[in-house]
Design an enzyme around this catalytic site. Structure first.
Site, PDB file in Angstrom:
ATOM      1  N   LYS A  89      57.879  48.685  43.090  1.00 28.34           N
ATOM      2  CA  LYS A  89      57.296  47.383  43.411  1.00 28.34           C
ATOM      3  C   LYS A  89      57.883  46.341  42.469  1.00 28.34           C
ATOM      4  O   LYS A  89      57.836  46.512  41.237  1.00 28.34           O
ATOM      5  CB  LYS A  89      55.787  47.477  43.218  1.00 28.34           C
ATOM      6  CG  LYS A  89      54.949  46.552  44.057  1.00 28.34           C
ATOM      7  CD  LYS A  89      53.480  46.933  43.853  1.00 28.34           C
ATOM      8  CE  LYS A  89      52.554  46.048  44.617  1.00 28.34           C
ATOM      9  NZ  LYS A  89      51.158  46.276  44.194  1.00 28.34           N
TER      10      LYS A  89
HETATM   11  C1  E4P Z   1      48.620  45.228  46.343  1.00 33.61           C
HETATM   12  O1  E4P Z   1      49.726  45.696  46.353  1.00 33.61           O
HETATM   13  C2  E4P Z   1      48.197  44.153  45.430  1.00 33.61           C
HETATM   14  O2  E4P Z   1      48.571  44.466  44.149  1.00 33.61           O
HETATM   15  C3  E4P Z   1      46.725  43.909  45.551  1.00 33.61           C
HETATM   16  O3  E4P Z   1      46.351  43.986  46.908  1.00 33.61           O
HETATM   17  C4  E4P Z   1      46.272  42.630  44.900  1.00 33.61           C
HETATM   18  O4  E4P Z   1      44.938  42.403  45.227  1.00 33.61           O
HETATM   19  P1  E4P Z   1      44.031  41.332  44.457  1.00 33.61           P
HETATM   20  O5  E4P Z   1      44.474  39.969  44.835  1.00 33.61           O
HETATM   21  O6  E4P Z   1      42.632  41.622  44.936  1.00 33.61           O
HETATM   22  O7  E4P Z   1      44.209  41.605  43.001  1.00 33.61           O
END
Ligand code: E4P
Length: 218
Positions: A84
């Site tokens: 990622k």
């Molecule tokens: C997923 O890959 C993200 O890191 C995550 O959905 C972020 O979510 P949040 O905005 O609730 O922290």
């Protein structure tokens, strides 16, 4: 629509996995911090448990170190790690590098259709538009999912739309209606998808009447 679980809580992943609800897992530095565990240990445990893609996020901001970190986290899985990277210029360069080597890349922190277009051009396997964080600013995160769907379909981009930052069960069905390829949600949101007030009310009425029959099935 595939379901990814957005957590580094291995017990919660296991519970959903046993029900066949887990097509993959996403983590981020905040979720690793919340787990209180070592990133390598927890990612390895998740990647062993599930077959689908497990996103492990790099934390460098420069391209070279991002690629090095990517190679490091790739060692933690059985070919099921998605590296990622953030949607920055260096992140796009790292995406191009790693995807050209044949690795899965999840480009995260996407907040615009233009960013999603660039990620697709850079060979991203997944693009992660953040719905909830846009909603928090009184914007419509779901509009972004629809825009990206339209653009990717216009040109046949293979990058999968991974709806992220999901905060409610409604987000899941909305993303599915638009045609997101994947949605990643916290375990409690996935569980809430099973709830309906009329189900609870209906069940209570049935059980009430059943008690009046004085019968038992077993
Ligand atoms: C997923 O890959 C993200 O890191 C995550 O959905 C972020 O979510 P949040 O905005 O609730 O922290």
């Amino acid at each position: 629509m595939k379901f990814f679980v957005d957590t580094a809580d291995t017990a919660a992943i296991r519970e959903l996995h046993e029900l066949g609800m887990v097509d993959g897992v996403t983590t981020n530095p905040s979720l690793i911090h919340k787990s209180g565990r070592n990133i390598k240990e927890v990612i390895a445990e998740i990647a062993e448990m599930v077959d689908g893609p497990v996103s492990a996020e790099t934390v460098a901001t420069d391209y070279e170190t991002m690629v090095k970190e990517g190679h490091e986290v790739l060692k933690l899985g059985k070919g099921n790690i998605a590296v990622k990277v953030p949607l920055t210029w260096d992140g796009l360069r790292a995406c191009k590098h790693l995807s050209s080597e044949g690795h899965m890349v999840n480009v995260t922190l996407c907040f615009s259709a233009n960013q999603a277009l660039l990620a697709a051009k850079a060979g991203a396997t997944f693009i992660s538009p953040f719905i909830g964080r846009l909603d928090d600013l009184n914007l419509d995160g779901m509009d972004l999912i629809a825009d990206i769907r339209e653009i990717y379909d216009n040109y046949g981009f293979k990058t999968q739309i991974l709806a992220a930052s999901i905060r409610s069960a409604n987000h899941m069905s909305e993303a599915a209606k638009i045609g997101a390829d994947v949605a990643t949600a916290p375990p409690d949101v996935i569980k809430k998808m099973a709830s309906h007030v009329l189900t609870d009310k209906g069940l209570a009425a049935f059980l009430d009447d059943w008690a009046k029959t004085g019968q038992s099935i077993l």
